[in-house]
Design a protein around this motif. Sequence first.
Motif, mmCIF file in Angstrom:
data_model
loop_
_atom_site.group_PDB
_atom_site.id
_atom_site.type_symbol
_atom_site.label_atom_id
_atom_site.label_comp_id
_atom_site.label_asym_id
_atom_site.label_seq_id
_atom_site.Cartn_x
_atom_site.Cartn_y
_atom_site.Cartn_z
ATOM 1 N N UNK A 144 22.160 62.875 0.318
ATOM 2 C CA UNK A 144 22.285 63.915 -0.704
ATOM 3 C C UNK A 144 20.949 64.645 -0.785
ATOM 4 N N UNK A 145 20.877 65.885 -0.287
ATOM 5 C CA UNK A 145 19.605 66.609 -0.291
ATOM 6 C C UNK A 145 19.075 66.886 -1.691
ATOM 7 N N UNK A 146 19.931 66.796 -2.708
ATOM 8 C CA UNK A 146 19.484 67.042 -4.082
ATOM 9 C C UNK A 146 18.856 65.800 -4.712
ATOM 10 N N UNK A 147 19.055 64.645 -4.094
ATOM 11 C CA UNK A 147 18.516 63.408 -4.666
ATOM 12 C C UNK A 147 17.012 63.326 -4.419
ATOM 13 N N UNK A 148 16.248 63.147 -5.476
ATOM 14 C CA UNK A 148 14.797 63.065 -5.366
ATOM 15 C C UNK A 148 14.371 61.640 -5.008
ATOM 16 N N UNK A 149 13.164 61.523 -4.464
ATOM 17 C CA UNK A 149 12.665 60.225 -4.002
ATOM 18 C C UNK A 149 11.582 59.690 -4.924
ATOM 19 N N UNK A 150 11.464 58.380 -4.927
ATOM 20 C CA UNK A 150 10.360 57.728 -5.632
ATOM 21 C C UNK A 150 9.054 58.110 -4.952
ATOM 22 N N UNK A 151 8.039 58.420 -5.759
ATOM 23 C CA UNK A 151 6.753 58.841 -5.215
ATOM 24 C C UNK A 151 5.786 57.671 -5.036
ATOM 25 N N UNK A 152 5.673 56.844 -6.062
ATOM 26 C CA UNK A 152 4.677 55.765 -6.063
ATOM 27 C C UNK A 152 5.213 54.567 -6.818
ATOM 28 N N UNK A 153 4.853 53.381 -6.370
ATOM 29 C CA UNK A 153 5.158 52.146 -7.094
ATOM 30 C C UNK A 153 3.883 51.678 -7.784
ATOM 31 N N UNK A 154 3.985 51.357 -9.078
ATOM 32 C CA UNK A 154 2.805 51.006 -9.873
ATOM 33 C C UNK A 154 2.536 49.504 -9.925
ATOM 34 N N UNK A 155 3.532 48.687 -9.652
ATOM 35 C CA UNK A 155 3.384 47.238 -9.786
ATOM 36 C C UNK A 155 3.604 46.533 -8.452
ATOM 37 N N UNK A 156 2.850 45.468 -8.250
ATOM 38 C CA UNK A 156 3.057 44.644 -7.062
ATOM 39 C C UNK A 156 4.188 43.646 -7.264
ATOM 40 N N UNK A 157 4.428 43.268 -8.514
ATOM 41 C CA UNK A 157 5.501 42.351 -8.863
ATOM 42 C C UNK A 157 6.240 42.916 -10.073
ATOM 43 N N UNK A 158 7.504 42.523 -10.278
ATOM 44 C CA UNK A 158 8.222 42.997 -11.467
ATOM 45 C C UNK A 158 7.515 42.582 -12.754
ATOM 46 N N UNK A 159 7.446 43.503 -13.707
ATOM 47 C CA UNK A 159 6.839 43.192 -15.007
ATOM 48 C C UNK A 159 7.893 42.724 -16.002
ATOM 49 N N UNK A 160 9.177 42.938 -15.692
ATOM 50 C CA UNK A 160 10.272 42.455 -16.529
ATOM 51 C C UNK A 160 11.342 41.848 -15.627
ATOM 52 N N UNK A 161 11.938 40.756 -16.084
ATOM 53 C CA UNK A 161 12.997 40.127 -15.299
ATOM 54 C C UNK A 161 14.355 40.690 -15.713
ATOM 55 N N UNK A 162 15.410 40.190 -15.088
ATOM 56 C CA UNK A 162 16.744 40.706 -15.355
ATOM 57 C C UNK A 162 17.168 40.552 -16.798
ATOM 58 N N UNK A 163 16.828 39.438 -17.422
ATOM 59 C CA UNK A 163 17.194 39.219 -18.820
ATOM 60 C C UNK A 163 16.526 40.246 -19.725
ATOM 61 N N UNK A 164 15.248 40.548 -19.462
ATOM 62 C CA UNK A 164 14.534 41.532 -20.279
ATOM 63 C C UNK A 164 15.116 42.931 -20.086
ATOM 64 N N UNK A 165 15.520 43.268 -18.862
ATOM 65 C CA UNK A 165 16.135 44.572 -18.622
ATOM 66 C C UNK A 165 17.468 44.699 -19.342
ATOM 67 N N UNK A 166 18.254 43.631 -19.349
ATOM 68 C CA UNK A 166 19.514 43.660 -20.099
ATOM 69 C C UNK A 166 19.252 43.779 -21.593
ATOM 70 N N UNK A 167 18.196 43.136 -22.060
ATOM 71 C CA UNK A 167 17.830 43.246 -23.475
ATOM 72 C C UNK A 167 17.441 44.681 -23.816
ATOM 73 N N UNK A 168 16.731 45.351 -22.915
ATOM 74 C CA UNK A 168 16.342 46.747 -23.151
ATOM 75 C C UNK A 168 17.570 47.640 -23.276
ATOM 76 N N UNK A 169 18.579 47.396 -22.447
ATOM 77 C CA UNK A 169 19.817 48.171 -22.533
ATOM 78 C C UNK A 169 20.526 47.916 -23.856
#
Length: 235
Positions: free
Chosen positions: A65-90
Amino acid sequence: MEGNTVAKIALQAATYAIDKPYDYQVPLELLDTLRPGMRVIVPFGAGNRRTEGIVLALEGGYPDDPRRKSILTVLDEEPVLDGEALRLALWMRERWFCTVYDAARAMLPAGLYFSLQDRWKLAPGVDREAAYAAAGRSEHARHIVELLFASGREADVAQIKEAFGTRSQSRPQAAAGQGHSHLETSASRVGDKKELVASLAIPPESHGPGHAKAPLRAPAVRRDRAAVRPRQRLG
């Protein structure tokens, strides 16, 4: 995994009204390292303003999809939140009417916060004549070109806006379309805030209410003494 890998990302720049997981292309060089719970920098909106986001999920099998933009930079070497924390955020988004990004950020220690700085830089080899030609007849754009050269061929977006107004962001961007300048985003960690506290370096009794040499200090000293006086137990 066939097809393109797409990251579902919660964005800092998204207000509650437009808050949703946004799709971004995962570049090939990030396929083996990017994971949910990591923070990234992505372009957002019509002006491709750089913003921070947190990866909620990774999904494969997407068509080109030519309209889909790409990630530019990753800020973390490891995840700062796990799956449970991401579900909690939702869940927090629906419970307290905040954005998913704000909910996720609230779970992070202050020492993990990032501050983003956007800078426009003239491309290597671009001289004044080429830069002025890219500015065209716009005097406003030519002033920005002068600022870039006067500042060592680069300037903060905030610096440009402060000097020439909020519409000035589009002037370097127009030149970038011709390959004369480009926008770079850097991230720096924001340290914990420190609070300075003053305390008496002498016994409170030496500057009591009756001290003749400093009568104006007496109320402050009394408050200090009250603060450190042990509380009496009732009953």
